[in-house]
Design a protein around this motif. Structure first.
Motif, PDB file in Angstrom:
ATOM      1  N   THR A   9     -11.784 -28.007  29.375  1.00  0.00           N
ATOM      2  CA  THR A   9     -12.121 -28.472  28.020  1.00  0.00           C
ATOM      3  C   THR A   9     -12.330 -29.982  27.922  1.00  0.00           C
ATOM      4  OG1 THR A   9      -9.755 -28.566  27.452  1.00  0.00           O
ATOM      5  CG2 THR A   9     -10.934 -26.526  26.915  1.00  0.00           C
ATOM      6  N   GLY A  10     -12.229 -30.693  29.036  1.00  0.00           N
ATOM      7  CA  GLY A  10     -12.451 -32.134  29.003  1.00  0.00           C
ATOM      8  C   GLY A  10     -12.806 -32.662  30.372  1.00  0.00           C
ATOM      9  N   LEU A  11     -13.683 -33.679  30.401  1.00  0.00           N
ATOM     10  CA  LEU A  11     -14.123 -34.266  31.669  1.00  0.00           C
ATOM     11  C   LEU A  11     -14.146 -35.794  31.571  1.00  0.00           C
ATOM     12  CD1 LEU A  11     -17.251 -32.017  32.439  1.00  0.00           C
ATOM     13  CD2 LEU A  11     -14.949 -31.783  33.436  1.00  0.00           C
ATOM     14  N   GLY A  12     -13.836 -36.434  32.693  1.00  0.00           N
ATOM     15  CA  GLY A  12     -13.933 -37.895  32.769  1.00  0.00           C
ATOM     16  C   GLY A  12     -14.301 -38.299  34.172  1.00  0.00           C
ATOM     17  N   ASN A  19     -20.100 -44.977  35.414  1.00  0.00           N
ATOM     18  CA  ASN A  19     -18.727 -45.243  34.989  1.00  0.00           C
ATOM     19  C   ASN A  19     -18.213 -44.314  33.901  1.00  0.00           C
ATOM     20  OD1 ASN A  19     -18.771 -47.285  36.839  1.00  0.00           O
ATOM     21  ND2 ASN A  19     -19.089 -48.927  35.343  1.00  0.00           N
ATOM     22  N   ASN A  20     -18.983 -43.282  33.584  1.00  0.00           N
ATOM     23  CA  ASN A  20     -18.528 -42.237  32.661  1.00  0.00           C
ATOM     24  C   ASN A  20     -19.331 -40.985  32.970  1.00  0.00           C
ATOM     25  OD1 ASN A  20     -21.062 -42.394  31.113  1.00  0.00           O
ATOM     26  ND2 ASN A  20     -20.238 -44.309  30.293  1.00  0.00           N
ATOM     27  N   GLU A  83      -8.501 -41.010  30.461  1.00  0.00           N
ATOM     28  CA  GLU A  83      -8.700 -41.323  29.041  1.00  0.00           C
ATOM     29  C   GLU A  83      -9.999 -40.695  28.533  1.00  0.00           C
ATOM     30  OE1 GLU A  83      -8.889 -45.124  25.958  1.00  0.00           O
ATOM     31  OE2 GLU A  83      -9.052 -45.482  28.115  1.00  0.00           O
ATOM     32  N   GLU A  84     -11.053 -40.778  29.329  1.00  0.00           N
ATOM     33  CA  GLU A  84     -12.312 -40.150  28.918  1.00  0.00           C
ATOM     34  C   GLU A  84     -12.146 -38.648  28.782  1.00  0.00           C
ATOM     35  OE1 GLU A  84     -17.073 -39.891  30.094  1.00  0.00           O
ATOM     36  OE2 GLU A  84     -15.626 -40.534  31.614  1.00  0.00           O
ATOM     37  N   GLY A 234     -16.236 -44.443  49.594  1.00  0.00           N
ATOM     38  CA  GLY A 234     -16.455 -44.632  48.167  1.00  0.00           C
ATOM     39  C   GLY A 234     -15.142 -44.801  47.431  1.00  0.00           C
ATOM     40  N   GLU A 235     -15.222 -45.107  46.154  1.00  0.00           N
ATOM     41  CA  GLU A 235     -14.019 -45.282  45.333  1.00  0.00           C
ATOM     42  C   GLU A 235     -14.289 -44.771  43.930  1.00  0.00           C
ATOM     43  OE1 GLU A 235     -12.972 -49.324  44.593  1.00  0.00           O
ATOM     44  OE2 GLU A 235     -14.981 -49.908  43.952  1.00  0.00           O
ATOM     45  N   GLY A 236     -13.204 -44.512  43.186  1.00  0.00           N
ATOM     46  CA  GLY A 236     -13.349 -44.060  41.814  1.00  0.00           C
ATOM     47  C   GLY A 236     -12.374 -42.963  41.467  1.00  0.00           C
ATOM     48  N   ALA A 237     -12.724 -42.177  40.452  1.00  0.00           N
ATOM     49  CA  ALA A 237     -11.818 -41.136  39.965  1.00  0.00           C
ATOM     50  C   ALA A 237     -12.577 -40.084  39.180  1.00  0.00           C
ATOM     51  CB  ALA A 237     -10.734 -41.759  39.075  1.00  0.00           C
ATOM     52  N   GLY A 238     -11.983 -38.904  39.134  1.00  0.00           N
ATOM     53  CA  GLY A 238     -12.492 -37.824  38.299  1.00  0.00           C
ATOM     54  C   GLY A 238     -11.326 -37.113  37.635  1.00  0.00           C
ATOM     55  N   ALA A 239     -11.476 -36.770  36.367  1.00  0.00           N
ATOM     56  CA  ALA A 239     -10.402 -36.110  35.620  1.00  0.00           C
ATOM     57  C   ALA A 239     -10.933 -34.888  34.887  1.00  0.00           C
ATOM     58  CB  ALA A 239      -9.768 -37.076  34.619  1.00  0.00           C
ATOM     59  N   LEU A 240     -10.135 -33.827  34.871  1.00  0.00           N
ATOM     60  CA  LEU A 240     -10.476 -32.608  34.156  1.00  0.00           C
ATOM     61  C   LEU A 240      -9.283 -32.175  33.306  1.00  0.00           C
ATOM     62  CD1 LEU A 240     -11.475 -32.327  37.384  1.00  0.00           C
ATOM     63  CD2 LEU A 240     -12.663 -30.360  36.413  1.00  0.00           C
TER      64      LEU A 240
END
Length: 417
Positions: A9-12, A19-20, A83-84, A234-240
């Motif tokens: 129900t949410g992605l970031g 960057n989003n 947060e996103e 690479g670098e970064g993040a993913g959120a669910l």
């Protein structure tokens, strides 16, 4: 016991090509390469002088400077992507039962830059132990999940999975299982990594894992290409946001897809090299299909681990042919690492997000930088080379394999299946 259904129900996303979520999708679908010369440190004496760094990113646009200084980059990235995702999920925090909301995060390395800085500064001194009081809290691999829970007051299950490049896929599978077994209603999950550092680049160079195509960084990540010579860091993040289906329906949440199942296995072969016949990769995909209660012919596509290493791509291709048989030729296969580079512990999260977006938009992101077929890889397989392809996909799998022989695979499907 009847297992509960789990939906997204949410992605970031915070990635080298966006960057989003919207920027990330635009980068994927347009075949953008995130590779460029490293800006974080002097690479004069390094074999590899490029990576997939974040671009146009300032943490102070998201966090107070004082708070940001207490976090390693990998935790900062986790805070931004989560947060996103939380905003995207659109919770009513007045009614949300925070005792039933948890955080399971993945990171293969954790605070590598913090560790590097503290140790280098100590060795330059007179030998007297003097460390920043935030050294340990910034460095440890579990702290990102702690920061997320503290920010939102989420008091459910909270821990971090560490399985090298499979870390965030393991995190998502654990979150999925905690919800379907009834231990939580909502889970924030995903992964983050910030290993583009002196130690990270030096270490991976020493084991000959990275591409050294310094004359042409943007085409250096070449999954399945004959001339591939290693991955790009690479670098970064993913959120669910994973949520129990009835809980999501009751609050009128926007549902992206359903988590169908997850599989795990071990190569039990070598600390860094894959099994040459892809034995662990075969097992993990079979295990995932079994968990989802689906047949190989139900799957429309696979986002491959596809790191652009000579042995890894070949072994995974063999495994796919073994699992899917003739159906493999009718699927869309792709490797988004050709664009983002390899985000290590965060790879599974951003690649699962790419699968979700591909399903939503009916478009498969390409595997860019293909120039020459590898005679050791079946040319009849559709790797979605160089250009995105339209496809209505109902079931998609994402593979992640880590050093140590750790394999994890997650399956998503359209809600109406």
């Amino acid at each position: 016991m009847e297992l509960r259904r789990v939906v997204v129900t949410g992605l970031g996303a915070l990635t080298p090509i966006g960057n989003n979520i919207q920027e990330y999708w635009n980068g994927l679908i347009n075949g953008v390469s995130g590779a460029a010369p490293i800006t974080y440190f002097d690479t004069t004496h390094f074999k590899t002088k490029f990576a997939c760094e974040l671009k146009n990113f300032n943490i102070e646009d998201f966090l107070d400077r004082k708070e940001a200084r207490k976090m390693d980059k990998y935790a900062q990235y986790a805070m931004v992507s989560s947060e996103e995702a939380v905003k995207d999920a659109n919770f009513n925090f007045e009614t949300l039962d925070k005792d039933r909301v948890g955080v399971i995060w993945g990171s293969g390395i954790g605070g590598l830059e913090t560790f590097q800085q503290e140790v280098m500064e100590f060795t330059r001194g007179n030998g007297v132990p003097k460390f920043n009081p935030f050294f340990i809290p910034k460095m440890i691999a579990d702290i990102a999940g702690g920061h997320i829970s503290i920010k939102y007051g989420f008091r459910g299950p909270n821990f971090t999975t560490v399985s090298a490049c499979a870390s965030s896929t393991n995190a998502m599978i654990d979150a999925f299982n905690y919800i379907r077994l009834g231990h939580a209603d909502v889970m924030v999950t995903g992964g983050s990594e910030a290993a583009v550092t002196i130690a990270g680049m030096g270490g991976f160079n020493a084991m000959h894992a990275l591409s050294t195509r310094n004359d042409d960084p943007k085409t250096a990540s070449r999954p399945m290409d004959k001339d591939r010579d290693g991955f790009i860091l690479g670098e970064g993040a993913g959120a669910l946001i994973l949520e129990e289906y009835e809980h999501a329906i009751a609050r009128g949440a926007n549902i992206y897809c359903e988590i169908g199942g997850g599989g795990m296995s071990a190569d039990a072969y070598h600390i860094t090299a894959p099994h040459p016949e892809g034995l662990g990769a075969k097992n993990v995909m079979f295990n995932c299909l079994r968990d989802a209660g689906l047949k190989p012919t139900d799957v429309d596509g696979v986002n491959m681990h596809g790191t652009s290493t000579p042995l890894g791509d070949m072994a995974e291709s063999k495994a796919i042919l073994h699992v899917f048989g003739e159906h493999a030729y009718s699927m869309n296969l792709n490797s988004t690492k050709s664009m983002t580079g390899h985000l290590l512990g965060a790879a599974g999260a951003i690649e699962t997000i790419s699968c979700i977006l591909a399903m939503k938009h009916g478009m498969v992101p390409p595997t860019i930088n293909h120039f020459t077929d590898d005679e050791n890889i079946d040319p009849r397989l559709n790797f979605t080379f160089n250009k995105a392809q339209k496809r209505d996909m109902k079931v998609v799998m994402s593979n992640t394999f880590g050093f140590g022989g750790h394999n994890a695979c997650i399956l998503i499907k359209k809600l109406d299946l």
